[in-house]
Design an enzyme around this catalytic site. Structure first.
Site, PDB file in Angstrom:
ATOM      1  N   ASN A   1       0.836  -1.208   0.000  1.00  0.00           N
ATOM      2  CA  ASN A   1       0.000   0.000   0.000  1.00  0.00           C
ATOM      3  C   ASN A   1       0.866   1.250   0.000  1.00  0.00           C
ATOM      4  O   ASN A   1       1.984   1.250   0.526  1.00  0.00           O
ATOM      5  CB  ASN A   1      -0.961  -0.009   1.203  1.00  0.00           C
ATOM      6  CG  ASN A   1      -0.369   0.671   2.419  1.00  0.00           C
ATOM      7  OD1 ASN A   1      -0.427   1.894   2.554  1.00  0.00           O
ATOM      8  ND2 ASN A   1       0.253  -0.111   3.298  1.00  0.00           N
TER       9      ASN A   1
ATOM     10  N   PHE B   1      -1.498   8.324   4.285  1.00  0.00           N
ATOM     11  CA  PHE B   1      -2.272   8.965   5.364  1.00  0.00           C
ATOM     12  C   PHE B   1      -3.492   9.726   4.836  1.00  0.00           C
ATOM     13  O   PHE B   1      -3.694  10.909   5.138  1.00  0.00           O
ATOM     14  CB  PHE B   1      -1.405   9.962   6.164  1.00  0.00           C
ATOM     15  CG  PHE B   1      -0.359   9.347   7.035  1.00  0.00           C
ATOM     16  CD1 PHE B   1      -0.561   8.147   7.688  1.00  0.00           C
ATOM     17  CD2 PHE B   1       0.863   9.999   7.229  1.00  0.00           C
ATOM     18  CE1 PHE B   1       0.422   7.593   8.497  1.00  0.00           C
ATOM     19  CE2 PHE B   1       1.854   9.458   8.040  1.00  0.00           C
ATOM     20  CZ  PHE B   1       1.634   8.248   8.671  1.00  0.00           C
TER      21      PHE B   1
ATOM     22  N   SER C   1       5.958   5.151   8.516  1.00  0.00           N
ATOM     23  CA  SER C   1       5.227   4.881   7.277  1.00  0.00           C
ATOM     24  C   SER C   1       6.115   5.247   6.102  1.00  0.00           C
ATOM     25  O   SER C   1       6.721   6.320   6.094  1.00  0.00           O
ATOM     26  CB  SER C   1       3.943   5.700   7.229  1.00  0.00           C
ATOM     27  OG  SER C   1       3.451   5.689   5.905  1.00  0.00           O
TER      28      SER C   1
ATOM     29  N   ASN D   1       5.121   6.024   3.180  1.00  0.00           N
ATOM     30  CA  ASN D   1       4.336   6.667   2.118  1.00  0.00           C
ATOM     31  C   ASN D   1       4.166   8.172   2.241  1.00  0.00           C
ATOM     32  O   ASN D   1       3.414   8.773   1.486  1.00  0.00           O
ATOM     33  CB  ASN D   1       2.963   5.988   2.039  1.00  0.00           C
ATOM     34  CG  ASN D   1       3.104   4.518   1.738  1.00  0.00           C
ATOM     35  OD1 ASN D   1       3.865   4.142   0.848  1.00  0.00           O
ATOM     36  ND2 ASN D   1       2.418   3.676   2.498  1.00  0.00           N
ATOM     37  N   THR D   2       4.816   8.783   3.231  1.00  0.00           N
ATOM     38  CA  THR D   2       4.859  10.246   3.310  1.00  0.00           C
ATOM     39  C   THR D   2       6.312  10.639   3.113  1.00  0.00           C
ATOM     40  O   THR D   2       7.172  10.179   3.878  1.00  0.00           O
ATOM     41  CB  THR D   2       4.348  10.736   4.681  1.00  0.00           C
ATOM     42  OG1 THR D   2       2.968  10.384   4.808  1.00  0.00           O
ATOM     43  CG2 THR D   2       4.501  12.248   4.838  1.00  0.00           C
TER      44      THR D   2
ATOM     45  N   LYS E   1       6.286   3.784  16.824  1.00  0.00           N
ATOM     46  CA  LYS E   1       6.201   2.683  15.851  1.00  0.00           C
ATOM     47  C   LYS E   1       7.381   2.755  14.897  1.00  0.00           C
ATOM     48  O   LYS E   1       7.628   3.797  14.294  1.00  0.00           O
ATOM     49  CB  LYS E   1       4.882   2.758  15.090  1.00  0.00           C
ATOM     50  CG  LYS E   1       4.669   1.557  14.159  1.00  0.00           C
ATOM     51  CD  LYS E   1       3.226   1.436  13.750  1.00  0.00           C
ATOM     52  CE  LYS E   1       2.990   0.280  12.810  1.00  0.00           C
ATOM     53  NZ  LYS E   1       1.569   0.159  12.444  1.00  0.00           N
TER      54      LYS E   1
ATOM     55  N   ASN F   1       6.132  -1.474  11.279  1.00  0.00           N
ATOM     56  CA  ASN F   1       5.345  -0.963  10.158  1.00  0.00           C
ATOM     57  C   ASN F   1       5.622  -1.826   8.921  1.00  0.00           C
ATOM     58  O   ASN F   1       6.315  -2.839   9.007  1.00  0.00           O
ATOM     59  CB  ASN F   1       5.719   0.507   9.914  1.00  0.00           C
ATOM     60  CG  ASN F   1       4.517   1.316   9.449  1.00  0.00           C
ATOM     61  OD1 ASN F   1       3.786   0.881   8.555  1.00  0.00           O
ATOM     62  ND2 ASN F   1       4.296   2.480  10.037  1.00  0.00           N
TER      63      ASN F   1
ATOM     64  N   GLY G   1       1.955  -8.286   5.594  1.00  0.00           N
ATOM     65  CA  GLY G   1       1.456  -9.654   5.495  1.00  0.00           C
ATOM     66  C   GLY G   1       2.581 -10.669   5.652  1.00  0.00           C
ATOM     67  O   GLY G   1       3.637 -10.377   6.200  1.00  0.00           O
TER      68      GLY G   1
HETATM   69  C1  LIG Z   1      -3.550  -0.330   3.790  1.00  0.00           C
HETATM   70  C2  LIG Z   1      -2.678  -0.159   4.997  1.00  0.00           C
HETATM   71  C3  LIG Z   1      -2.678   1.056   5.675  1.00  0.00           C
HETATM   72  C4  LIG Z   1      -1.870   1.236   6.792  1.00  0.00           C
HETATM   73  N1  LIG Z   1      -1.899   2.424   7.447  1.00  0.00           N
HETATM   74  C5  LIG Z   1      -1.114   2.597   8.551  1.00  0.00           C
HETATM   75  C6  LIG Z   1      -1.129   3.828   9.273  1.00  0.00           C
HETATM   76  O1  LIG Z   1      -1.885   4.740   8.955  1.00  0.00           O
HETATM   77  N2  LIG Z   1      -0.292   3.961  10.334  1.00  0.00           N
HETATM   78  C7  LIG Z   1       0.544   2.935  10.727  1.00  0.00           C
HETATM   79  O2  LIG Z   1       1.307   3.090  11.692  1.00  0.00           O
HETATM   80  N3  LIG Z   1       0.565   1.760  10.089  1.00  0.00           N
HETATM   81  C8  LIG Z   1      -0.239   1.565   9.018  1.00  0.00           C
HETATM   82  N4  LIG Z   1      -0.225   0.365   8.361  1.00  0.00           N
HETATM   83  C9  LIG Z   1       0.685  -0.706   8.845  1.00  0.00           C
HETATM   84  C10 LIG Z   1      -0.016  -1.721   9.741  1.00  0.00           C
HETATM   85  O3  LIG Z   1      -0.508  -1.099  10.910  1.00  0.00           O
HETATM   86  C11 LIG Z   1       0.964  -2.847  10.141  1.00  0.00           C
HETATM   87  O4  LIG Z   1       2.031  -2.291  10.871  1.00  0.00           O
HETATM   88  C12 LIG Z   1       1.525  -3.583   8.934  1.00  0.00           C
HETATM   89  O5  LIG Z   1       0.541  -3.756   7.941  1.00  0.00           O
HETATM   90  C13 LIG Z   1       2.083  -4.950   9.317  1.00  0.00           C
HETATM   91  O6  LIG Z   1       1.063  -5.782   9.848  1.00  0.00           O
HETATM   92  P1  LIG Z   1       0.314  -6.927   8.973  1.00  0.00           P
HETATM   93  O7  LIG Z   1       1.389  -7.747   8.334  1.00  0.00           O
HETATM   94  O8  LIG Z   1      -0.526  -7.660   9.962  1.00  0.00           O
HETATM   95  O9  LIG Z   1      -0.495  -6.200   7.959  1.00  0.00           O
HETATM   96  C14 LIG Z   1      -1.035   0.166   7.246  1.00  0.00           C
HETATM   97  C15 LIG Z   1      -1.065  -1.065   6.568  1.00  0.00           C
HETATM   98  C16 LIG Z   1      -1.860  -1.232   5.473  1.00  0.00           C
HETATM   99  C17 LIG Z   1      -1.849  -2.581   4.768  1.00  0.00           C
END
Ligand SMILES: Cc1cc2nc3c(=O)[nH]c(=O)nc-3n(C[C@H](O)[C@H](O)[C@H](O)COP(=O)(O)O)c2cc1C
Length: 365
Positions: free
Chosen positions: A117, A121, A186, A188-189, A222, A251, A276
């Site tokens: 992704n 934000f 993150s 993405n910023t 984080k 993250n 994932g």
């Molecule tokens: C679509 C998407 C949006 C996310 N947005 C945020 C976010 O706004 N802030 C944040 O700290 N992590 C964000 N994450 C990261 C998740 O909180 C998590 O740290 C990461 O996906 C790893 O966990 P997972 O493997 O269970 O998905 C986002 C993840 C995804 C897939």
């Protein structure tokens, strides 16, 4: 339910574009959140057994939480408890409302249980979130489990003014949630991850601690899975002086697994953070390192590639006191939290342990 979700519901949902179905699902859950009978029905199907954890001065009914990013707008606050989660982290929220990156910006590789992704934000801003949190409280729909808020930096705010941006969001929300997570990880910023540098992070934490309300709120940081162990150690040096309550690890990653299956290869070329299954191992390594360095003194919330109780157990025994999920909820469906908590309780019993805290870090070495 997991079988039914994977084989019946998921193929229908996955016929839609990723973000489109995410938005529709959240809209449905938001509606359910406002309807006590619907929440009760969800709870009857999906609530998890008690497996309490006391941490951060809070009582968590179970250790499996909703990770940040799923409910960025606090749209469905009561539903996460009904789906069996022991806590939820809302956001990421920024001080300024912002649209995020152009769509499409979320991609899935089903066979690999992976997402990429680059949302950036997208959110309606801290004050709008504060209004929604107040509304849930006024409706008497506040969950009994701890609720956290993930704070990000607005894209329009230059890096050198980041501390003030985080502080304004914190001031707007500090009385409305149980704990806060400073998200400097993150991908993405533009430039955000530079805020993981010790001096920049120190500024942000100092600003937030100075803005603490009378009833102080735990503030966690984080981190990215792509940091070196040395860089993680620098962050840990701030924990004492800036009263960091814990670390959320991790993250999403900018790294891409090699070799990759064709499905993973096709999303790997997309810019953004990978989450994932492919993230699981690295996230666990980071947790283990943090636990060893702090000798277990600093609480860790483990997140990254947790799909089942075995994955959660791996994180806990590496040093996490709580865990979170995002991607697996997409791939495994609404029975996920219940199944992970049930499996953890069984593992605890098999290991002859009474409390989950007795398992934390036992495999950290
Ligand atoms: C679509 C998407 C949006 C996310 N947005 C945020 C976010 O706004 N802030 C944040 O700290 N992590 C964000 N994450 C990261 C998740 O909180 C998590 O740290 C990461 O996906 C790893 O966990 P997972 O493997 O269970 O998905 C986002 C993840 C995804 C897939």
């Amino acid at each position: 339910m997991s079988w039914a979700y994977r084989h019946l519901l998921r193929p229908m949902l996955f016929a839609f574009e990723s973000e489109d179905i995410h938005d529709r699902t959240l809209a449905a859950l938001a509606l359910a959140g406002g309807q006590p009978p619907l929440c009760e029905a969800l709870s009857a199907c999906f609530s998890a057994p008690e497996l309490p954890v006391d941490l951060l001065g809070l009582r968590f009914p179970n250790p499996v939480g909703l990770a940040a990013g799923m409910d960025k707008q606090a749209a469905a606050v009561p539903v996460w408890e009904a789906l069996g989660f022991g806590f939820s982290e809302l956001g990421g929220v920024t001080w300024h409302a912002q649209p995020g990156n152009p769509r499409p910006r979320m991609f899935r590789a089903v066979a690999d249980g992976a997402l990429v992704n680059r949302m950036g934000f997208n959110n309606s801003g801290a004050e709008a979130m504060a209004a929604r949190l107040r509304a849930w409280r006024q409706q008497g729909r506040w969950p009994r489990h701890p609720v956290g808020v993930n704070l990000g930096k607005s894209k329009v705010t230059p890096l050198e003014l980041a501390a003030g941006d985080y502080e304004q969001s914190f001031r707007a929300l500090r009385d409305l949630a149980d704990f806060f997570v400073v998200n400097v990880s993150s991908p993405n910023t533009p430039g955000l991850r530079q805020l993981q540098d010790k001096a920049a992070l120190d500024d942000i934490l100092a600003a937030l601690q100075a803005a603490q309300p009378a009833a102080r709120k735990p503030i966690l940081v984080k981190v990215a899975p792509d940091l070196t162990f040395d860089a993680l150690d620098e962050i840990l040096e701030l924990a004492g002086p800036r009263q960091v309550a814990g670390i959320v690890a991790t993250n999403t990653t900018l790294a891409r697994p090699v070799p990759a299956s064709p499905a993973l290869q096709s999303i790997s070329s997309q810019a953004g953070g990978l989450s994932g299954r492919p993230l699981r191992q690295r996230s666990t390594e980071v947790i283990r390192h943090l636990y060893r360095q702090t000798r277990g003194a600093l609480p860790i919330i483990g997140v990254g590639g947790i799909f089942n109780a075995a994955d959660a157990w791996e994180k806990i025994t590496a040093g996490a006191s709580l865990v979170q999920v995002y991607s697996a909820l997409v791939f495994e469906g609404p029975a996920l939290a219940k199944s992970v908590v049930t499996g953890l309780a069984a593992r605890l019993e098999r290991a002859g342990l009474r409390h989950l805290r007795d398992a934390v870090g036992v495999a950290a070495g």
